[in-house]
Design a protein around this motif. Sequence first.
Motif, PDB file in Angstrom:
ATOM      1  N   ASP A 164      62.730 -30.306 -71.381  1.00  0.00           N
ATOM      2  CA  ASP A 164      62.124 -29.000 -71.086  1.00  0.00           C
ATOM      3  C   ASP A 164      62.050 -28.857 -69.566  1.00  0.00           C
ATOM      4  N   GLN A 190      51.673 -33.737 -79.416  1.00  0.00           N
ATOM      5  CA  GLN A 190      52.023 -33.165 -78.104  1.00  0.00           C
ATOM      6  C   GLN A 190      52.483 -34.261 -77.159  1.00  0.00           C
ATOM      7  N   GLN A 214      60.436 -31.066 -66.732  1.00  0.00           N
ATOM      8  CA  GLN A 214      59.630 -29.966 -66.139  1.00  0.00           C
ATOM      9  C   GLN A 214      60.121 -29.556 -64.755  1.00  0.00           C
ATOM     10  N   SER A 239      54.663 -19.320 -66.396  1.00  0.00           N
ATOM     11  CA  SER A 239      53.748 -18.241 -66.768  1.00  0.00           C
ATOM     12  C   SER A 239      52.317 -18.729 -66.539  1.00  0.00           C
TER      13      SER A 239
HETATM   14  N1  SAH Z   1      53.707 -31.558 -75.215  1.00  0.00           N
HETATM   15  C1  SAH Z   1      54.965 -31.189 -74.885  1.00  0.00           C
HETATM   16  C2  SAH Z   1      55.285 -29.714 -74.935  1.00  0.00           C
HETATM   17  C3  SAH Z   1      54.247 -28.712 -74.663  1.00  0.00           C
HETATM   18  S1  SAH Z   1      54.654 -27.041 -74.554  1.00  0.00           S
HETATM   19  C4  SAH Z   1      55.285 -31.799 -73.565  1.00  0.00           C
HETATM   20  O1  SAH Z   1      54.450 -32.271 -72.864  1.00  0.00           O
HETATM   21  O2  SAH Z   1      56.416 -31.808 -73.223  1.00  0.00           O
HETATM   22  C5  SAH Z   1      56.405 -26.948 -74.490  1.00  0.00           C
HETATM   23  C6  SAH Z   1      56.944 -26.633 -73.148  1.00  0.00           C
HETATM   24  O3  SAH Z   1      56.496 -25.378 -72.682  1.00  0.00           O
HETATM   25  C7  SAH Z   1      56.546 -27.589 -72.047  1.00  0.00           C
HETATM   26  O4  SAH Z   1      57.273 -28.766 -72.077  1.00  0.00           O
HETATM   27  C8  SAH Z   1      56.807 -26.769 -70.817  1.00  0.00           C
HETATM   28  O5  SAH Z   1      58.141 -26.915 -70.390  1.00  0.00           O
HETATM   29  C9  SAH Z   1      56.598 -25.342 -71.288  1.00  0.00           C
HETATM   30  N2  SAH Z   1      55.364 -24.758 -70.725  1.00  0.00           N
HETATM   31  C10 SAH Z   1      54.103 -25.199 -70.901  1.00  0.00           C
HETATM   32  N3  SAH Z   1      53.246 -24.427 -70.202  1.00  0.00           N
HETATM   33  C11 SAH Z   1      53.985 -23.484 -69.578  1.00  0.00           C
HETATM   34  C12 SAH Z   1      53.674 -22.401 -68.695  1.00  0.00           C
HETATM   35  N4  SAH Z   1      52.438 -22.156 -68.312  1.00  0.00           N
HETATM   36  N5  SAH Z   1      54.701 -21.628 -68.259  1.00  0.00           N
HETATM   37  C13 SAH Z   1      55.966 -21.876 -68.631  1.00  0.00           C
HETATM   38  N6  SAH Z   1      56.320 -22.880 -69.457  1.00  0.00           N
HETATM   39  C14 SAH Z   1      55.341 -23.684 -69.917  1.00  0.00           C
END
Ligand code: SAH
Length: 472
Positions: free
Chosen positions: A332, A231, A294, A366
């Motif tokens: 992301d 992760q 993010q 979310s």
């Molecule tokens: N470990 C990785 C990815 C984790 S989950 C990191 O840190 O980048 C993958 C992606 O889902 C995240 O990078 C984020 O953009 C998204 N994500 C995580 N939690 C979320 C939430 N509660 N709502 C919407 N998107 C989310």
Amino acid sequence: MMNLPDLKEAKKRENKPVETIMASNIKSEKFKGKSFYLRTYGCQMNVHDSEEIKGILTNIGFKETENYEEADIIILNTCAIRENAHDKVFGFLGRVKHLKKSKPDLIVCVGGCMPQQDSVAELLKNKYPFVDIVFGTHNISDLGKLILEHQDKQDIEVYSVEGNVYENIHYDRDSKYTAWVNIMYGCDKFCTYCIVPYTRGKQRSRKMEDILKEVKNLRDEGYLEVTLLGQNVNAYGKDLYDGNDFATLLEEVAKTNIPRIRFVTSHPWDFTDKMIEIISKYDNIMPYIHLPLQSGSSRILKLMGRRYTKEEYLELFNKIKKAIPGVSITTDIIVGFPNESEEDFAETLDVVNKCQFDGAFTFIYSPREGTPAALIKDNISMEIKEERLQKLNELVNKYSLRHNKEYEGKVVKVLVTGMSEKGENKVCGYTETMKLVNIDGAIGDIGKIIDVEIEDAKSFSLDGKKVTFVKN
Ligand code: SAH
Ligand code: SF4
Ligand code: F3S
């Protein structure tokens, strides 16, 4: 059997050092002639865990089927990252419930990230009694035993606390050419919106010698590419106290001479200059980095607990671009985090304009129960969230296409992984920068790294033809 998450227990075991133990890899003929159907939701971590689940099921006699209606056992490897991941699982469970009425001997298992949440484990116990076995992310290696010992009563075996690091895991891998290699489990970052630290536990790195042994075995078996998986891969080693960090690991993996190495996911906060140096030094480390942004707003980044500002992200991004020529960077992005204003969103668009990412996964925020952000009122309407997502996607796609266009007329190396869905006599694969290419080629090209001339570029893929150089 019942082992629902217990927070007191979690506290008690918090300081226990993580041990490396051997997975048991039970073998049995009990289910010979029976078939399993496995459905995987979520990230690469789950995809790789499913390769372990497949290994376990084949070890106890099952064969895989693509049709859930004819299976003797159905396993759902679930994801909890966003509400729609939950909805998909419960939707499918409705169909499975119906099927079980006509097939009472069907065994139904739900595992992965969802049951790690107390509320889901409770719900499965109270409202889904037809689910036979519920397991979590920390005890996948016990699944064989759970299935072999299962009687009529529902078994809920979910551990609230991460356990030891397993070695000697038998995987039934999806590919013969590209392989996932876990370098660490869990995450210590606790971004305020994210459920992963709760579903996957604290960070546990595998020992470097064990990782290298796995990579060398894969190389000797003919694998051409490994993806180092975690992760937060660049925090590798911080829990080991043996002096090894991600840059050291990456260098050692590069020295195994496996032809291609990539890694996901990197957190900007843990990205070091030494990492950049190692990536540019070794040809077999792919010039591809997934670097989640993010948000582009420093105010929102702070609320998200991301530990960097807009400016720091841009500085890192530019440093990487400069040091690694031709590098492809993807990201992301979340839209609609609580209190995200139009100005905050404009900052995100500004970063996208400045970075011009090769690609981006974009998400609507979310709220996840149990995370700090879920306590902040989710005050952005769905209409605005969707509007922002659409606007962001248009911009992201514009830059993806622009980057892809730069490939037209160039000859690139592609690892051909299979037949393409884009027509007969077409194969597909990935460039070193992780661009998907559909190629006029032959079945014999699968499993090879070939030279491909790119003829046409689209937003999400490239088209090309195989080139064979004639020696003078
Ligand atoms: N470990 C990785 C990815 C984790 S989950 C990191 O840190 O980048 C993958 C992606 O889902 C995240 O990078 C984020 O953009 C998204 N994500 C995580 N939690 C979320 C939430 N509660 N709502 C919407 N998107 C989310
Ligand atoms: Fe979630 Fe943040 Fe960890 Fe990624 S780094 S898994 S977003 S807590
Ligand atoms: Fe989902 Fe678990 Fe991955 S919540 S994104 S499957 S770590």
